[in-house]
Every structure is written in structure tokens, then in C-alpha cells.
Design an enzyme around this catalytic site. Sequence first.
Site, mmCIF file in Angstrom:
data_model
loop_
_atom_site.group_PDB
_atom_site.id
_atom_site.type_symbol
_atom_site.label_atom_id
_atom_site.label_comp_id
_atom_site.label_asym_id
_atom_site.label_seq_id
_atom_site.Cartn_x
_atom_site.Cartn_y
_atom_site.Cartn_z
ATOM 1 N N GLU A 130 0.832 -1.208 0.000
ATOM 2 C CA GLU A 130 0.000 0.000 0.000
ATOM 3 C C GLU A 130 0.865 1.256 0.000
ATOM 4 O OE1 GLU A 130 -2.758 2.619 2.965
ATOM 5 O OE2 GLU A 130 -3.003 0.447 3.149
ATOM 6 N N CYS A 197 -7.897 3.758 8.312
ATOM 7 C CA CYS A 197 -9.211 3.125 8.164
ATOM 8 C C CYS A 197 -9.679 2.649 9.531
ATOM 9 C CB CYS A 197 -9.127 1.946 7.192
ATOM 10 S SG CYS A 197 -10.681 1.033 7.055
#
Length: 286
Positions: A130, A197
Site C-alpha cells: 500500500e 481506516c
Amino acid sequence: MHVEIDDKSGFCFGVIRAITKAEEELGSGRPIYSLGDIVHNDREVARLNSMGLAGIGHNTFNELQEGTVLFRAHGEPPESYATIRKNQLKLIDATCPVVLQLQKKVKRAWEEMKEKGGQVAIYGKKGHAEVRGLAGQTDYEAIIIESEEDIKRVDAERPVVLFSQTTKSPAGFKKIAEALIQQARKGVEVRIHDTICRQVSNRAPHLQKFASRHEVVIFVGGTKSSNAKSLYQACVAVNPKTYFITGPEELQAAWFDIYPASVGVCGATSTPQWLMEKVAEKIRSF
């Protein structure tokens, strides 16, 4: 002995979406290539491999001349999309929508910072898929901050925008943000964007409550998963009788010798539900 599977453990939304997309395409019978492991769990990867999903690295991907390639939830840098176009490959883009939005924010911030001589910093694990995808939005000019020591690499006299890898801990991000603000020269712009998140970050406090309710806790995860290692440590902190396994065959009868009244089974965002169920079934047989 009561055995409970944590109802909030298992795949996060992004992973569910990626695996669903893969399974839908695998039903067509055509070979599908996953750029990197679709999820950091060897058991789930093996299940999908048996259905026809082949994992490949970037070197193989760059040479691929035909076929369908899946980009996993972690996301990919711009050059991977360029390879898809150049080699005329079919793309299944399973990048998590949360990551996709973050990539766009990082790109916009980098373009803005270039105009004012500023910098983009990303709190994340160096080399993580990521983070590589995020850094790619800045032509790899972003400064990757893994620890407070890395903050020294940020120029205190130039503006800076800080983002976070989506799966990092809020507490860790807060420390980095505070240290970055403290280091900056007076009057220098420091912009902080908490891009963690919460579906993932809220797992740790939830699992600590879950682990504290049981006498013995079995944590099911993949050895490649950073999330699994982190969540396992969160469980151990409140319940020393927490054991990390990758599958049911690693269970040891000695862990249940005193016959605990309750056993909790939980896992990471990369742990499939079916695997936790198999573990629970094996525990009940002791």
C-alpha cells in the site's frame, strides 16, 4: 467448554471485495494472475490458487503479454496501470476504495507541495504494497516515516503534508504527527491528514475486550500479515494465554489441559472465516 468465534474478526471490506472479484472472474475458466498475494494468508491464497488464481511478481507482470491481472486491495502505483495499457492486458482493479481515495489525496497534495517547495510524508511500513502505491503517486518523492527517527529526514524549514497508511494505529500516527509539528520551524506549514481506516484500527481495542473475556484465546493469522502480528500482540497484552496459529493442525492439546470454561477464536483482517471455523471445530474435539 464454550468456544466462541469473534464476530468482528476476519476479512475487512477491502479484502472481501477483492476476493469476490477474483471468484467471479475465476468462474469464467480463464487464467487470472494476482499481482502479489491477494491476501496475506497462505491458506486463503492456496484455496484461490486451486481455483485458478496464479500469483505473480512485478518482474513476471512486466513481461506478461496476455491475460487478466488482478490488482489487490493494497493498490498499485501509476506504472502498474501503464504496464496494463502497454501490454494490452485485462485488468481487475480490486484496490480498496479507501486506498484509492487516499492515493488521489496524496497525488493532489504532492502537486500542491511541488508548487510551494513543500514535502509529502507518509506514516507507514517501508516496502509495504500500500505504501509503495501511495509513494508512486508522488513519483517516489514522498518521505516514508516508519518511526520517530525518520522524522529527521523531513526538512523542518519547508511545508509538509502528512498522511498515513490506512492500517496503522491511531496512537502511533498521533505520536508521529506531534513530533513532526514540534520539529517544524516557527511559521512553517504542517498539515496533518489522519487517513487511517477505522474499520481496521478499531479491531485492536475490540479484540482486547474479546480476549479478556476468555480463559484461552487462539489467534488465527498468516505469518506474512503485519496486521495479524499487531492484533496478536494486542490480545497477548490482556491475556497471556493467547496462542498464534496459522491453521487447526498447529493446535496443542496441552493448551486446554485444565479444560478452560471458555476459549475465544479470533483473527486478522486477512484471516478467512472458514479457517477460524475449522479451528473452532478442532478445539471442540479436544
